[in-house]
Design a protein around this motif. Structure first.
Motif, PDB file in Angstrom:
ATOM      1  N   LEU A   1       0.879  -1.176   0.000  1.00 22.84           N
ATOM      2  CA  LEU A   1       0.000   0.000   0.000  1.00 22.84           C
ATOM      3  C   LEU A   1       0.915   1.224   0.000  1.00 22.84           C
ATOM      4  CD1 LEU A   1      -2.583  -1.078   2.735  1.00 22.84           C
ATOM      5  CD2 LEU A   1      -2.597  -1.585   0.274  1.00 22.84           C
ATOM      6  N   ILE A   2       0.900   1.944  -1.108  1.00 17.97           N
ATOM      7  CA  ILE A   2       1.829   3.063  -1.298  1.00 17.97           C
ATOM      8  C   ILE A   2       1.035   4.371  -1.263  1.00 17.97           C
ATOM      9  CG2 ILE A   2       3.607   4.020  -2.819  1.00 17.97           C
ATOM     10  CD1 ILE A   2       3.712   1.204  -4.151  1.00 17.97           C
ATOM     11  N   PHE A   3       1.399   5.252  -0.338  1.00 16.18           N
ATOM     12  CA  PHE A   3       0.693   6.540  -0.245  1.00 16.18           C
ATOM     13  C   PHE A   3       1.523   7.540   0.560  1.00 16.18           C
ATOM     14  CE2 PHE A   3      -0.686   3.628   3.056  1.00 16.18           C
ATOM     15  CZ  PHE A   3      -0.695   4.377   4.223  1.00 16.18           C
ATOM     16  N   ASP A   4       1.086   8.803   0.495  1.00 16.07           N
ATOM     17  CA  ASP A   4       1.732   9.891   1.239  1.00 16.07           C
ATOM     18  C   ASP A   4       0.852  10.288   2.412  1.00 16.07           C
ATOM     19  OD1 ASP A   4       3.487   9.752  -0.840  1.00 16.07           O
ATOM     20  OD2 ASP A   4       3.109  11.769  -1.619  1.00 16.07           O
ATOM     21  N   ILE A   5       1.477  10.577   3.543  1.00 14.25           N
ATOM     22  CA  ILE A   5       0.769  11.072   4.718  1.00 14.25           C
ATOM     23  C   ILE A   5       1.180  12.532   4.950  1.00 14.25           C
ATOM     24  CG2 ILE A   5       0.693  10.986   7.252  1.00 14.25           C
ATOM     25  CD1 ILE A   5      -1.085   8.972   6.164  1.00 14.25           C
ATOM     26  N   VAL A   6       0.198  13.409   5.104  1.00 13.83           N
ATOM     27  CA  VAL A   6       0.462  14.819   5.388  1.00 13.83           C
ATOM     28  C   VAL A   6       0.319  15.032   6.895  1.00 13.83           C
ATOM     29  CG1 VAL A   6      -0.165  17.219   4.913  1.00 13.83           C
ATOM     30  CG2 VAL A   6      -0.459  15.471   3.136  1.00 13.83           C
ATOM     31  N   VAL A   7       1.434  15.413   7.545  1.00 12.08           N
ATOM     32  CA  VAL A   7       1.423  15.639   8.990  1.00 12.08           C
ATOM     33  C   VAL A   7       1.448  17.137   9.267  1.00 12.08           C
ATOM     34  CG1 VAL A   7       2.585  13.441   9.423  1.00 12.08           C
ATOM     35  CG2 VAL A   7       3.951  15.525   9.192  1.00 12.08           C
TER      36      VAL A   7
ATOM     37  N   ILE B   1       6.311  10.729   4.117  1.00 12.15           N
ATOM     38  CA  ILE B   1       5.821  11.782   4.983  1.00 12.15           C
ATOM     39  C   ILE B   1       5.866  13.135   4.264  1.00 12.15           C
ATOM     40  CG2 ILE B   1       6.225  13.057   7.130  1.00 12.15           C
ATOM     41  CD1 ILE B   1       5.169  10.282   7.623  1.00 12.15           C
ATOM     42  N   ASP B   2       4.720  13.801   4.214  1.00 10.89           N
ATOM     43  CA  ASP B   2       4.612  15.170   3.684  1.00 10.89           C
ATOM     44  C   ASP B   2       4.314  16.116   4.828  1.00 10.89           C
ATOM     45  OD1 ASP B   2       5.115  14.587   1.083  1.00 10.89           O
ATOM     46  OD2 ASP B   2       3.033  14.721   0.392  1.00 10.89           O
ATOM     47  N   ARG B   3       4.725  17.367   4.687  1.00 15.42           N
ATOM     48  CA  ARG B   3       4.444  18.395   5.690  1.00 15.42           C
ATOM     49  C   ARG B   3       3.322  19.299   5.211  1.00 15.42           C
ATOM     50  NH1 ARG B   3       6.741  17.395  10.656  1.00 15.42           N
ATOM     51  NH2 ARG B   3       8.632  16.171  10.287  1.00 15.42           N
ATOM     52  N   ASP B   4       2.547  19.783   6.174  1.00 19.10           N
ATOM     53  CA  ASP B   4       1.483  20.740   5.856  1.00 19.10           C
ATOM     54  C   ASP B   4       2.093  22.133   5.807  1.00 19.10           C
ATOM     55  OD1 ASP B   4      -0.770  22.247   5.567  1.00 19.10           O
ATOM     56  OD2 ASP B   4      -1.402  22.057   7.667  1.00 19.10           O
ATOM     57  N   TYR B   5       2.401  22.625   4.607  1.00 15.51           N
ATOM     58  CA  TYR B   5       3.020  23.939   4.455  1.00 15.51           C
ATOM     59  C   TYR B   5       2.009  25.074   4.441  1.00 15.51           C
ATOM     60  CZ  TYR B   5       7.296  21.375   3.418  1.00 15.51           C
ATOM     61  OH  TYR B   5       8.383  20.567   3.520  1.00 15.51           O
ATOM     62  N   LEU B   6       0.733  24.734   4.551  1.00 21.15           N
ATOM     63  CA  LEU B   6      -0.289  25.767   4.593  1.00 21.15           C
ATOM     64  C   LEU B   6      -0.531  26.254   6.014  1.00 21.15           C
ATOM     65  CD1 LEU B   6      -2.924  24.349   2.075  1.00 21.15           C
ATOM     66  CD2 LEU B   6      -1.079  25.973   1.639  1.00 21.15           C
TER      67      LEU B   6
END
Length: 392
Positions: A345-351, A384-389
């Motif tokens: 299962l391949i996906f990005d998580i926005v923390v 892992i992605d960051r919430d830049y907003l």
């Protein structure tokens, strides 16, 4: 009043998307403030010397420092309007923030000097010759500063200028400071009570507080503040109005100063779409939305499977597991790659932006464990992605 003055000196003053118009509006406001502050400073110095009031002399010095602030505002507006060059491909608009900082430090310098003189007057008070002329100058000064504050605030909102907002805040702080001096002068004139030093100290503290506030407001955009929620919501709304776009993620918005914003986003489209027609629509969305919001917008096209029932079922179960771990988490780009024994299962998580690397790794481990509980064959490959907003 603001529009009347701008009409006199700036052609097409409402065309604030034009850097030269923005600069002309700021320069006009700067010269108006310089003229008013010179008149106020000279008047107060004369009255302060005649009466012997250190508070009024300090207020005159404060107005004189405002002349320097306005001059800096003019310089900043002209410098910020310079076009991009090889060394500064994103333009020079952030120079306005530098000028705001300079104004703030000038305010702090005046406040510190005023505080020092005030303390000396408290320790060794001197008589003050209160008069109707003194009271009149103070009242007129407050009225002029109120008009200046309103004028610079309106111009600042019109052109989105940080130095204008700083100048407006400075004018309002001057009104409060002068008002305190007026109160002490009224007490001295009618009741012979001399609190000149104490009122001067209170005015100094207020001036210092105003300077610190401007620094805080200016440093944030210089460091790279998160975009306001209204801008993000409007960007999402406009992009989602295009039929080919079924979702958005990885939205980034960078501000390089007023009127210079660069944004990018991943636009999710159907994997089975007509690639050429969809790409044409994505290009149109880039152009139309970018022009409407006044930003340079770039869209990345992300194909998403929408009719795969098995994938959708697994995706829904993973979404439920993630919500159970932390409701702030978001995920995207979900894919399944099946093997003989395991299914990746391949996906990005926005923390959230404030989450540490250790916390993000712990979240990734929890999600992987939750997926195993759903099906032992599931192996999570999570980016892992960051919430830049900065908006939760």
């Amino acid at each position: 009043m603001s529009e009347f003055i701008l009409k006199l000196f700036v052609k097409d003053y409402r065309d604030t998307g034009n850097p030269s118009v923005r600069a002309a509006c700021a320069v006009t406001a700067g010269w108006v403030c310089i003229a008013c502050n010179i008149l106020l400073s000279v008047s107060k110095f004369v009255i302060g010397l005649i009466s012997g009031s250190i508070a009024i002399q300090a207020d005159a010095a404060n107005n004189l420092s405002d002349v320097g602030s306005s001059a800096g505002m003019i310089f900043g507006a002209k410098a910020a309007a310079k076009p991009a060059d090889r060394e500064h491909p994103y333009g020079h608009a952030r120079l306005e923030y530098i000028v705001s900082l300079a104004i703030a430090f000038l305010i702090l310098t005046v406040g510190a000097a005023l505080a020092k003189e005030s303390i000396m007057k408290i320790i060794a008070p001197e008589p003050v010759d209160y008069s109707i002329a003194m009271l009149s100058v103070l009242v007129i000064s407050m009225l002029v500063k109120l008009l200046m504050g309103s004028f610079t605030s309106n111009v600042g909102k019109l052109i989105g200028s940080a130095p204008m907002s700083a100048a407006a805040a400075d004018s309002i702080s001057d009104v409060v400071a002068t008002g305190a001096i007026l109160v002490s002068s009224l007490l001295g004139y009618f009741f012979k009570i001399n609190i000149d030093g104490w009122v001067s100290l209170a005015a100094a503290i207020f001036v210092l507080y105003s300077g610190v506030g401007i620094i805080k407001d200016t440093i944030s955009p210089l460091l790279g503040a998160a975009p306001d929620k209204e801008t993000v919501d409007e960007l999402k709304r406009l992009l989602m109005s295009y039929d080919v776009i079924i979702g958005l993620h990885d939205i980034l918005i960078h501000s390089y100063g007023p009127g210079n914003t660069i944004a990018s986003a991943h636009a999710e489209v159907r994997a089975d779409c007509d690639i050429l027609a969809t790409h044409e629509m994505i290009d149109m969305a880039e152009r139309e939305v970018g022009e409407k919001l006044g930003m340079l917008l770039t869209l990345h096209m992300d194909p998403i499977e929408v009719d795969n029932d098995k994938l959708n079922l697994v995706k829904a179960s993973i979404a439920k597991a993630i919500a159970g771990i932390d409701k702030r988490l978001m995920f995207h780009d979900f894919r399944m790659v099946s093997g003989e024994k395991n299914t990746n299962l391949i996906f990005d998580i926005v923390v959230p932006a404030g989450m540490s690397d250790a916390e993000a790794d712990a979240v990734r481990d929890k999600i992987a464990l939750a997926a195993k509980h759903i099906d032992q064959s599931y192996r999570c490959v999570i980016t892992i992605d960051r919430d830049y907003l900065g908006i939760e």
